[in-house]
Motif scaffolding. Sequence first.
Motif, PDB file in Angstrom:
ATOM      1  N   LEU A 119      -1.105  -5.977  -0.957  1.00  0.00           N
ATOM      2  CA  LEU A 119      -1.533  -5.024  -1.987  1.00  0.00           C
ATOM      3  C   LEU A 119      -2.110  -5.823  -3.143  1.00  0.00           C
ATOM      4  N   SER A 120      -3.288  -5.417  -3.620  1.00  0.00           N
ATOM      5  CA  SER A 120      -3.873  -6.140  -4.752  1.00  0.00           C
ATOM      6  C   SER A 120      -4.515  -5.153  -5.721  1.00  0.00           C
ATOM      7  N   PRO A 121      -3.764  -4.787  -6.770  1.00  0.00           N
ATOM      8  CA  PRO A 121      -4.328  -3.912  -7.793  1.00  0.00           C
ATOM      9  C   PRO A 121      -5.394  -4.638  -8.594  1.00  0.00           C
ATOM     10  N   GLY A 122      -6.179  -3.900  -9.357  1.00  0.00           N
ATOM     11  CA  GLY A 122      -7.232  -4.503 -10.163  1.00  0.00           C
ATOM     12  C   GLY A 122      -7.370  -3.776 -11.480  1.00  0.00           C
ATOM     13  N   TYR A 123      -8.477  -4.039 -12.167  1.00  0.00           N
ATOM     14  CA  TYR A 123      -8.676  -3.458 -13.494  1.00  0.00           C
ATOM     15  C   TYR A 123      -8.629  -1.932 -13.468  1.00  0.00           C
ATOM     16  N   PHE A 124      -9.160  -1.334 -12.411  1.00  0.00           N
ATOM     17  CA  PHE A 124      -9.256   0.120 -12.378  1.00  0.00           C
ATOM     18  C   PHE A 124      -8.026   0.792 -11.763  1.00  0.00           C
ATOM     19  N   THR A 125      -7.004   0.004 -11.464  1.00  0.00           N
ATOM     20  CA  THR A 125      -5.762   0.571 -10.928  1.00  0.00           C
ATOM     21  C   THR A 125      -4.912   1.049 -12.101  1.00  0.00           C
ATOM     22  N   SER A 126      -4.355   2.255 -11.967  1.00  0.00           N
ATOM     23  CA  SER A 126      -3.509   2.769 -13.053  1.00  0.00           C
ATOM     24  C   SER A 126      -2.034   2.623 -12.688  1.00  0.00           C
ATOM     25  N   GLN A 127      -1.205   2.843 -13.680  1.00  0.00           N
ATOM     26  CA  GLN A 127       0.238   2.821 -13.442  1.00  0.00           C
ATOM     27  C   GLN A 127       0.617   3.890 -12.405  1.00  0.00           C
ATOM     28  N   GLN A 128      -0.057   5.052 -12.502  1.00  0.00           N
ATOM     29  CA  GLN A 128       0.226   6.138 -11.550  1.00  0.00           C
ATOM     30  C   GLN A 128      -0.119   5.705 -10.131  1.00  0.00           C
ATOM     31  N   ASP A 129      -1.198   4.945  -9.977  1.00  0.00           N
ATOM     32  CA  ASP A 129      -1.588   4.459  -8.645  1.00  0.00           C
ATOM     33  C   ASP A 129      -0.478   3.579  -8.067  1.00  0.00           C
ATOM     34  N   VAL A 130       0.065   2.720  -8.915  1.00  0.00           N
ATOM     35  CA  VAL A 130       1.120   1.813  -8.448  1.00  0.00           C
ATOM     36  C   VAL A 130       2.368   2.628  -8.083  1.00  0.00           C
ATOM     37  N   GLU A 131       2.712   3.583  -8.910  1.00  0.00           N
ATOM     38  CA  GLU A 131       3.893   4.417  -8.625  1.00  0.00           C
ATOM     39  C   GLU A 131       3.716   5.172  -7.312  1.00  0.00           C
ATOM     40  N   ALA A 132       2.509   5.723  -7.119  1.00  0.00           N
ATOM     41  CA  ALA A 132       2.252   6.472  -5.892  1.00  0.00           C
ATOM     42  C   ALA A 132       2.337   5.549  -4.678  1.00  0.00           C
ATOM     43  N   THR A 133       1.895   4.311  -4.836  1.00  0.00           N
ATOM     44  CA  THR A 133       1.937   3.357  -3.727  1.00  0.00           C
ATOM     45  C   THR A 133       3.385   3.018  -3.378  1.00  0.00           C
ATOM     46  N   VAL A 134       4.187   2.767  -4.413  1.00  0.00           N
ATOM     47  CA  VAL A 134       5.603   2.446  -4.164  1.00  0.00           C
ATOM     48  C   VAL A 134       6.290   3.637  -3.486  1.00  0.00           C
ATOM     49  N   GLU A 135       5.976   4.822  -3.947  1.00  0.00           N
ATOM     50  CA  GLU A 135       6.600   6.009  -3.352  1.00  0.00           C
ATOM     51  C   GLU A 135       6.198   6.163  -1.881  1.00  0.00           C
ATOM     52  N   ALA A 136       4.927   5.916  -1.591  1.00  0.00           N
ATOM     53  CA  ALA A 136       4.456   6.028  -0.204  1.00  0.00           C
ATOM     54  C   ALA A 136       5.183   5.022   0.688  1.00  0.00           C
ATOM     55  N   ILE A 137       5.336   3.807   0.185  1.00  0.00           N
ATOM     56  CA  ILE A 137       6.010   2.772   0.982  1.00  0.00           C
ATOM     57  C   ILE A 137       7.488   3.141   1.154  1.00  0.00           C
TER      58      ILE A 137
END
Lengths: 414, 72
Positions: A357-375
């Motif tokens: 997984l590699s977030p970037g400038y356009f990744t939001s906190q919500q994106d990260v939370e949604a990713t953790v939840e999916a995993i």
Amino acid sequence: MIYMDNAATSWPKPESVRQAMDDFMRNVGGNPGRSGHQLSIEAGRLIYEVREALAWLFGIDDPLRIIFTSNATEALNLVINGILHPGDHVITSSMEHNSVMRPLRALEEKGVELTIAACSPQGLLEPEEVDKAIRQNTKLIILNHASNVVGTLLPVAEVGELAHRQGVLFCVDAAQTAGAYPIDLEALSVDLLAFSGHKSLYGPQGTGGLCIRKGVESELEPLTRGGTGSYSEYEQQPDFLPDKYESGTANTVGLAGLGAGVRFVLSQGTTCLRAKEEALMRLLIEGLKNIPGVITYGSGDTRKQIAVISFNIRGLGPSEIAMQLEEEYHIMCRAGLHCAPITHKTIVTFPQGTVRLSPGYFTSQQDVEATVEAIWKIAKDVSKTEFPVADFKSSVSLSVGTNEDKRYANGKGD
Amino acid sequence: MPHSVVLFYSASGALRAEKLLKGEGIGVKLIPIPRHLGSDCGICLRFDDSEETRVRKALEEGGVEIMRICEI
Ligand SMILES: Cc1ncc(COP(=O)(O)O)c(C=O)c1O
């Protein structure tokens, strides 16, 4: 859709990058450095300004010491093939990408001696390991700045110093760090720095380059020779920079985009970009570590790494995980060996690999939370017994440290 | 006003010099290399003769390598 594959190439790109490319195609369009007319001069000026922006970013006083290539791979091949001859010795690490390993293995067949300094299973390197490998015929040390698999940073400042003490050339593969992590070539003992334009410098694909310390060009043969627009009366390649290493028509439209990307990085400031990514990484690492059945790789310490992390879920293969993430949650990531088999051997995930997984400038906190939840959900499905709590929110508490971090993680940093 | 030109090894060198000299407030213009000065198809930097000392000084201090300076 959530894009978590910025280590492969950043996406989306800033609007200014698309505009600069469009403007070049519509309004400039000449062949840089070839003719005396305005459109050619404008194209040349545009490329010069990209060099200038990069020189500013990397702390180089002469912009002509930056040469452009089609990607980091080409810059690394130029260094490896342009410096090493049979009988020479070269040192690298066990965290390298194949863009370093493959050219080195090919030269090994031709009589170049190769030593691979061992890194820990967390991906960390003790400078000592490099120091003790240096021999009388050591010509070059080439190191990854940060791993594209687990994000861990290698000690390039320390290794640079010991290389220079011993009179050995030092090359850094900054494909993953250029733009994302501060690099000051004035302070670092680095002779050659290879970078990708299309990752954290936010340029388009097909851009990259190499910074060459003054004097090093006398030991570096070009990879390609041809027309440069200069010295046309001679049938030999010119020996001055940047022309020595830039034959043929440049990817000017790509460089127009890269220039806008670098200016975007400069306007944000690498320190701020880094702080934002660090906040996202803390969230991501903390989240993943709290999920039963999830194994994470790397140092686990955001200060020692960039915005890249690898993980696995017990009982599932990496590609199955990536497929579920895409099909059920529209999360784009990369599974497998990430062009770096030796890294996976080091972190003991060879041959199955990991999910990256590699977030970037356009990744939001919500994106990260949604990713953790999916995993979390995927892990829960494979191993029901290990999940005492049925609800994600009460099982994994996500928090971003300070308010400062929160500001960055929300994408509101300046 | 008579003009001279600075010839460079590469077009990139000419572009670097242009920036530097404009930054010093010296009036310069990039032009195609006049035919009688070289067979090459490149560009050179034109300036007023009266500025020659300043041009030389600025380029030297800025570390820009030049091939030569010629009157045109
Ligand atoms: C560490 C590392 N080195 C080199 C490369 C090659 O970069 P490029 O795709 O620009 O050739 C990459 C990216 O894939 C990388 O992550």
